[in-house]
Design a protein around this motif. Sequence first.
Motif, mmCIF file in Angstrom:
data_model
loop_
_atom_site.group_PDB
_atom_site.id
_atom_site.type_symbol
_atom_site.label_atom_id
_atom_site.label_comp_id
_atom_site.label_asym_id
_atom_site.label_seq_id
_atom_site.Cartn_x
_atom_site.Cartn_y
_atom_site.Cartn_z
ATOM 1 N N GLN A 75 -6.536 -1.113 -5.577
ATOM 2 C CA GLN A 75 -5.234 -1.421 -6.176
ATOM 3 C C GLN A 75 -5.427 -1.734 -7.652
ATOM 4 O O GLN A 75 -6.300 -2.520 -8.010
ATOM 5 N N SER A 95 0.854 -1.177 0.000
ATOM 6 C CA SER A 95 0.000 0.000 0.000
ATOM 7 C C SER A 95 0.891 1.227 0.000
ATOM 8 O O SER A 95 2.084 1.136 0.230
ATOM 9 N N CYS A 129 -7.108 12.422 -3.632
ATOM 10 C CA CYS A 129 -6.617 11.269 -2.870
ATOM 11 C C CYS A 129 -5.732 10.369 -3.723
ATOM 12 O O CYS A 129 -4.710 9.859 -3.250
ATOM 13 N N THR A 130 -6.093 10.157 -4.984
ATOM 14 C CA THR A 130 -5.267 9.334 -5.872
ATOM 15 C C THR A 130 -3.894 9.962 -6.056
ATOM 16 O O THR A 130 -2.872 9.284 -5.937
ATOM 17 N N LEU A 182 -1.454 9.949 -2.882
ATOM 18 C CA LEU A 182 -0.671 8.733 -2.676
ATOM 19 C C LEU A 182 0.571 8.711 -3.553
ATOM 20 O O LEU A 182 1.603 8.208 -3.167
ATOM 21 N N CYS A 196 -6.803 15.586 0.665
ATOM 22 C CA CYS A 196 -7.408 14.267 0.726
ATOM 23 C C CYS A 196 -7.971 14.050 2.121
ATOM 24 O O CYS A 196 -7.298 14.257 3.109
ATOM 25 N N GLN A 227 -11.657 11.955 -5.384
ATOM 26 C CA GLN A 227 -11.004 10.894 -6.155
ATOM 27 C C GLN A 227 -9.662 11.371 -6.694
ATOM 28 O O GLN A 227 -8.649 10.678 -6.576
ATOM 29 N N SER A 267 -0.697 0.611 -8.762
ATOM 30 C CA SER A 267 -1.036 1.914 -8.202
ATOM 31 C C SER A 267 -2.320 1.808 -7.412
ATOM 32 O O SER A 267 -3.123 0.922 -7.639
ATOM 33 N N SER A 268 -2.481 2.739 -6.518
ATOM 34 C CA SER A 268 -3.746 2.873 -5.826
ATOM 35 C C SER A 268 -4.474 4.043 -6.449
ATOM 36 O O SER A 268 -3.890 5.098 -6.658
ATOM 37 N N ILE A 269 -5.732 3.814 -6.764
ATOM 38 C CA ILE A 269 -6.591 4.905 -7.203
ATOM 39 C C ILE A 269 -7.811 4.889 -6.298
ATOM 40 O O ILE A 269 -8.042 3.917 -5.573
ATOM 41 N N TYR A 270 -8.553 5.967 -6.335
ATOM 42 C CA TYR A 270 -9.757 6.051 -5.510
ATOM 43 C C TYR A 270 -10.985 6.054 -6.402
ATOM 44 O O TYR A 270 -11.098 6.877 -7.305
ATOM 45 N N GLN A 293 -10.090 3.218 -1.653
ATOM 46 C CA GLN A 293 -8.838 2.909 -2.327
ATOM 47 C C GLN A 293 -8.927 1.555 -3.016
ATOM 48 O O GLN A 293 -9.415 0.586 -2.439
#
Length: 158
Positions: free
Chosen positions: A61, A34, A130-131, A134, A157, A127, A47-50, A59
């Motif tokens: 992956q 994470s 926060c994306t 990270l 975020c 979205q 990657s992490s996206i929201y 979140q």
Amino acid sequence: MIRRAAAALVLVALAATACGVQPSGAISGGEAPSGPPSTMPGTPGVSSIYLVADGTVVQVQRPGLVQTGAALIDALVQGPTSAEKASGLTTEVPQSALPAAVAVSASEITVRLATDVQALSALAVSQIVCTLHLRDAPDGSVFTLVGGGNVRSGERCG
């Protein structure tokens, strides 16, 4: 000559068994990490996206995404995969947001969108922020969204 061949055969047999490693099945790599991805910007990685679930951002992956701010916003616009849709995930980031560009400074992230940023829903802003938080943002960074002749500044975020 026979003695030399026998000695060589013994050495090969010892080398093959001396390491002590026994054959095994497949070994799991565990969970995906994470937080910020460990790959270089511009290369595919996890990657992490929201995305949106039940009126809040969550979140997710995503493997195989190019590690740039613009590519991550593109992933938000494209929305959930079919498996994510089946889980009830959606996106609020409109297609009209593209193309997008992201500039990072010491304490501010500026996101330029092709749409009026004042028309974005609060969930779409969350979205995006926060994306990118990270991926690119140092702790305490403030986000400024620019587009359609308008500016939204001070976005964070959370």
